[in-house]
Structure formats: structure tokens, C-alpha cells
Design an enzyme around this catalytic site. Sequence first.
Site, PDB file in Angstrom:
ATOM      1  N   GLY A  21     -43.510 -62.478 -69.075  1.00 11.12           N
ATOM      2  CA  GLY A  21     -43.203 -63.215 -67.850  1.00 11.12           C
ATOM      3  C   GLY A  21     -44.048 -62.752 -66.678  1.00 11.12           C
ATOM      4  O   GLY A  21     -44.334 -61.562 -66.526  1.00 11.12           O
ATOM      5  N   SER A  22     -44.473 -63.718 -65.853  1.00 13.65           N
ATOM      6  CA  SER A  22     -45.278 -63.393 -64.669  1.00 13.65           C
ATOM      7  C   SER A  22     -44.572 -63.836 -63.394  1.00 13.65           C
ATOM      8  O   SER A  22     -45.199 -64.138 -62.392  1.00 13.65           O
ATOM      9  CB  SER A  22     -46.653 -64.050 -64.770  1.00 13.65           C
ATOM     10  OG  SER A  22     -46.502 -65.465 -64.883  1.00 13.65           O
ATOM     11  N   GLY A  23     -43.230 -63.907 -63.460  1.00 12.99           N
ATOM     12  CA  GLY A  23     -42.451 -64.253 -62.265  1.00 12.99           C
ATOM     13  C   GLY A  23     -42.229 -63.009 -61.414  1.00 12.99           C
ATOM     14  O   GLY A  23     -42.992 -62.041 -61.488  1.00 12.99           O
ATOM     15  N   PHE A  24     -41.163 -63.033 -60.628  1.00 11.08           N
ATOM     16  CA  PHE A  24     -40.894 -61.897 -59.735  1.00 11.08           C
ATOM     17  C   PHE A  24     -40.766 -60.595 -60.536  1.00 11.08           C
ATOM     18  O   PHE A  24     -41.329 -59.571 -60.161  1.00 11.08           O
ATOM     19  CB  PHE A  24     -39.596 -62.142 -58.966  1.00 11.08           C
ATOM     20  CG  PHE A  24     -39.773 -63.079 -57.806  1.00 11.08           C
ATOM     21  CD1 PHE A  24     -40.307 -62.623 -56.612  1.00 11.08           C
ATOM     22  CD2 PHE A  24     -39.417 -64.409 -57.906  1.00 11.08           C
ATOM     23  CE1 PHE A  24     -40.478 -63.484 -55.533  1.00 11.08           C
ATOM     24  CE2 PHE A  24     -39.574 -65.275 -56.837  1.00 11.08           C
ATOM     25  CZ  PHE A  24     -40.111 -64.819 -55.645  1.00 11.08           C
ATOM     26  N   VAL A  89     -44.265 -66.761 -75.796  1.00 12.97           N
ATOM     27  CA  VAL A  89     -43.697 -65.808 -76.759  1.00 12.97           C
ATOM     28  C   VAL A  89     -42.747 -66.565 -77.675  1.00 12.97           C
ATOM     29  O   VAL A  89     -41.810 -67.215 -77.207  1.00 12.97           O
ATOM     30  CB  VAL A  89     -42.984 -64.648 -76.034  1.00 12.97           C
ATOM     31  CG1 VAL A  89     -42.208 -63.787 -77.026  1.00 12.97           C
ATOM     32  CG2 VAL A  89     -44.009 -63.807 -75.281  1.00 12.97           C
ATOM     33  N   GLU A 184     -31.795 -77.636 -49.585  1.00 16.85           N
ATOM     34  CA  GLU A 184     -33.140 -77.635 -49.007  1.00 16.85           C
ATOM     35  C   GLU A 184     -33.857 -78.954 -49.315  1.00 16.85           C
ATOM     36  O   GLU A 184     -34.507 -79.558 -48.453  1.00 16.85           O
ATOM     37  CB  GLU A 184     -33.939 -76.442 -49.547  1.00 16.85           C
ATOM     38  CG  GLU A 184     -33.445 -75.121 -48.981  1.00 16.85           C
ATOM     39  CD  GLU A 184     -33.993 -73.883 -49.659  1.00 16.85           C
ATOM     40  OE1 GLU A 184     -33.945 -72.823 -49.043  1.00 16.85           O
ATOM     41  OE2 GLU A 184     -34.457 -73.953 -50.810  1.00 16.85           O
ATOM     42  N   ASP A 323     -33.639 -62.790 -63.958  1.00 18.26           N
ATOM     43  CA  ASP A 323     -32.673 -63.851 -64.252  1.00 18.26           C
ATOM     44  C   ASP A 323     -32.164 -63.807 -65.690  1.00 18.26           C
ATOM     45  O   ASP A 323     -31.177 -64.456 -66.018  1.00 18.26           O
ATOM     46  CB  ASP A 323     -33.313 -65.232 -64.003  1.00 18.26           C
ATOM     47  CG  ASP A 323     -33.341 -65.573 -62.528  1.00 18.26           C
ATOM     48  OD1 ASP A 323     -32.966 -64.704 -61.709  1.00 18.26           O
ATOM     49  OD2 ASP A 323     -33.758 -66.699 -62.181  1.00 18.26           O
ATOM     50  N   ALA A 334     -34.436 -63.328 -56.393  1.00 17.43           N
ATOM     51  CA  ALA A 334     -35.683 -62.569 -56.457  1.00 17.43           C
ATOM     52  C   ALA A 334     -35.443 -61.066 -56.341  1.00 17.43           C
ATOM     53  O   ALA A 334     -36.048 -60.276 -57.081  1.00 17.43           O
ATOM     54  CB  ALA A 334     -36.616 -63.051 -55.353  1.00 17.43           C
TER      55      ALA A 334
END
Length: 477
Positions: A21-24, A89, A184, A323, A334
Site C-alpha cells: 500500500g502507498s496510502g497514508f 497483491v 463535503e 484502515d 489518516a
Amino acid sequence: MVHEGAALNRTEGRHRVVIIGSGFGGLQAAKSLKRSDVDVTLISKTTSHLFQPLLYQVATGILSEGEIAPTTRLVLRKQKNVRVMLGEVVAIDLAAKTVTSKLMAMQTVVPFDSLIVAAGAQQSYFGNDQFATFAPGMKTIDDALELRGRILGAFEAAEVATDHAERERRLTFVVVGGGPTGVELAGQIAELAERTLAGAFRTITPSECRVILVEGAGALIPPMGPKLGAIAQRRLEKLGVEIRLDSLVTNVDYTGVTVKHKEGDEERIDCACKVWSAGVQASPLGLMIAEQTDGTQTDRAGRVVVEPDLTVKGHPNVFVIGDLMSVPGVPGMAQGALQGAKYAAAVIKRSVAGRDDPANRAPFKYFDKGSMATVSRFSAVAQIGKVEFGGFIAWLAWLVLHLVYLVGYKNRFTTLINWFITFISHSRGQMAITSQMIYARLAMDMLANQHNRPAQQSALAAVEEAEKLERERGAQR
Ligand SMILES: Cc1cc2nc3c(=O)[nH]c(=O)nc-3n(C[C@H](O)[C@H](O)[C@H](O)COP(=O)(O)OP(=O)(O)OC[C@H]3O[C@@H](n4cnc5c(N)ncnc54)[C@H](O)[C@@H]3O)c2cc1C
């Protein structure tokens, strides 16, 4: 074609860390291992690090996708102990200590000594995956661009429609889910119509569009409490957004949605553009890991119920963060992912230095820095500890905080300029739409389906089929 995980420039015997994963969570974990004597392989199915909190601004034409999604390998290019690999993956073998990923027809097996899984969550349609065709979620850049295409495309179609009912349908927008994202998005669609599109059409008045926000609970943004929910509701209603509380969407199809209210009565809303921001389901990698352990469970949303040190039972070298982890009191936000990543990296560093005793690790402690959501231009709600407030000050705080956490100075600078343009003037800088934005996902799903690949699960599966088609056409020439 199976490749052994190419260990480029690897030092023999050096500790190997694989991050998924390349998220937070994933990016922070890699950065936290910068000065460590380890080789890191970061595998992600996207090439970028996505700042999800600003996705709604891409969907509504304020920001470009590049501003909120810098390329991961460029972010990490100076960190020589990291290799970034694009791939989905598809298997994790805890006993053999390997991770298998796929990119088109190529399969790569990467061995690890320590594993950090930060694969996040995806949209949940609560068992009604067929809704996704008509109501995209808001999790990826593709989702946000598709939504931009659908939102602006709805106004275009309304301008051309001659039938009154069809014109009204095109000008009705339904947002499902009144959490921060739904609030939002509803606010931004209303402002887009009211300010940016004013005077741009000849047969329709954009501000006469209907924006309807449907929420199952009795207040908006339920995790932030009734007081802030009420502030958000008042502000949205002032913008003309219609709010349906205590209401569940029971059906979504091409022509509209069906809503069931608390009292039991049903309402049919004809609408062209629907957005789903109602639920999350953890990555299936969570269950894949849990099933290989002696007793680690997953919760209802598929998140892994981790040990106090964020590992899974019997595997002190396998961390699940962000998450994808289930830790009491840690929200899917985050900060949870960032703090979990720093904790896991610190444990790995101690382990490499020979100072780690898995049986006596200090447990992960979450520090709650609060939460915020914007409602509209100059208006937000914020909760910091026991303090709750809304309005302009909260909006300013939101602005500063989001700028600080955006990755890259250039992105911060261009985002600031775009915000200035949007909030001070009537215009927005990212209003271009293409037919690919709106229809590519459908086409890719069909392509994946035709070849019995699971739709919705993998864009890369469709890419593989598309590449095969291209190759076949090349061979015919
Ligand atoms: C629209 C939206 C608005 C939000 N707003 C806020 C906010 O205002 N404030 C806040 O604190 N939080 C917010 N959040 C939540 C926050 O973005 C998440 O909590 C955070 O992104 C979690 O980080 P993560 O690293 O666990 O997962 P993610 O950031 O989701 O990253 C998961 C990564 O794993 C990769 N991946 C997944 N499956 C695979 C696979 N099989 N193979 C390879 N790679 C894989 C993905 O490509 C991705 O890079 C928002 C979320 C969304 C969707």
C-alpha cells in the site's frame, strides 16, 4: 510469467521489509524506515500516494488529480533503501514469508522478514454491489474523475433535454451517506451550481438543481456528534441542499434511487447522478492474513483485530495498520494510519538493532488529534478533544491542516492557488471532462467480466485484458 522478487542492489543478509500500500500508512512506514539498515519493497496497485480527504475537490473541479496524488516513486526517489513496485497483491504466505503480486501477465514473488500491510479499505455497498454501476463511490482518483464527468455531464445533458421530467431528472443529484465525504460533496455540488455554473447555460438555470443528501442516522456526520451534525445541516440547508435523515437507500438503478424512511414509507427520487459514500469494507487481504493465523479475527467490516502491538497472532513480524486494522478507539482516519505506521517502523528498527522482545513490546497508543469536515466555502466543523466548533475559524483550521499534510511543496503551492481562485472568485480550474472519465469503468468492468475476472476488484485485471487485445491486434497487422 513468475518472477522472483528482484532484489535490486540488496545487501546479502540485510533485513527485508515488504510494505503493501502507498496510502497514508504505507508511505509513512517507508519514510520512517529511511535511516534504517533494511531493504524496503513497497508494493501498491496504484502508482501514486493518494490524499483521499481532498478527493471531493477533484470530483467538483477545484483541484487536479496530480495535486492530491503525487507519484510514489518520485516521492521516495532519494530514499535509496526503498524499491517501489506497481502490482496488485494477490497472495500473502505467512509461513513461507512471501508476498505475490501481479501486474498484467507478470507475477512477482517477494520474500520478507517483516511485513507491513496497509492496504486500506474500499467502498461497501452492503451486499448490493450492483449499485456501483449507477452510483460510484469516492475512494480512488478514477472514482473522483468519473464523478466529475457525471456531475458536469448531468448539467450538459439537462441543457439539451427537451422533456421536462428528463430535464429535472438530470438536474437532481443524490448523495448517499451523510458522513464527512457526503457532506463535503453535497455542499460542493450546490456551490458549483450556484456560483461557478451561474449564467453559463441558456435553457437551464443550474442553481435550480436539486441536491439531496440521504443519511441513515438521525444526524449528519454521526461520529462528530449531534451538535456539529446540526451545524453542518443548517449550513447545507442554507445552500439549498435537501437532507433526508433516518433514511436508507434501498435501491439504485439507472433512472434513480428508492429511499425508505424511518416511518416505513418509501420515496422514489428520479435522478441521473448518484454518489455513494455510505460505507467501507476493508481490503480482502485482511481476511487472507487472519485465516493463516491461530485465532486472529476480522470484524464486520473485514478489518483485522490486531494484537496490542498491531501484529497478528503468532507472527510478531507481520503488522496490519491503517484502515485495515481494528483497534478499539482508533477511527479509520489518516492519523490512525500515520501513527500506526510510525509505531510498526519503530518496532522493526528495534528488532534489526537486536533490541526487540516481542513478548514485552509497549502497546500501540493512539493520540487523538481531532477531526474536521468542510461544509462549504468558509464553513467547516471541527472537534478537537472535547472542544467542538463550526464556521469560519474551523474552515481556516481545516485549510491549514490539509495544506500541511499534502505531500510535496509544489502541490501545496498549486493547491493554495487553486483554493484562492475557487473561494475568492466564481471560477474553478479543473472543469474539463472526457467521455472516458464517465464510461471507462463500465467498459473495463465489461472487459474483466468477459474474461471471468472479478469486476470492481481489479482495474489491473482489465488492463491485462486490454493489453492482450492490443497485442492480438498488433499480431493481425
Ligand atoms: C473520500 C475520503 C475522505 C476522507 N477524509 C478524511 C479526512 O478528512 N480526515 C482523515 O483523517 N481521514 C479521512 N479519510 C480517511 C483516510 O483517507 C484513511 O483513513 C487513510 O487513507 C487510511 O490510510 P491507509 O494507508 O490505511 O489506506 P489507504 O490510504 O486507503 O491506502 C491503501 C493503499 O493500499 C493499496 N492497495 C490496496 N489493495 C492492494 C492490493 N491488493 N495490492 C497492492 N496494493 C493495494 C492502495 O492502492 C493504496 O495505495 C477519508 C477517506 C476518504 C475515502
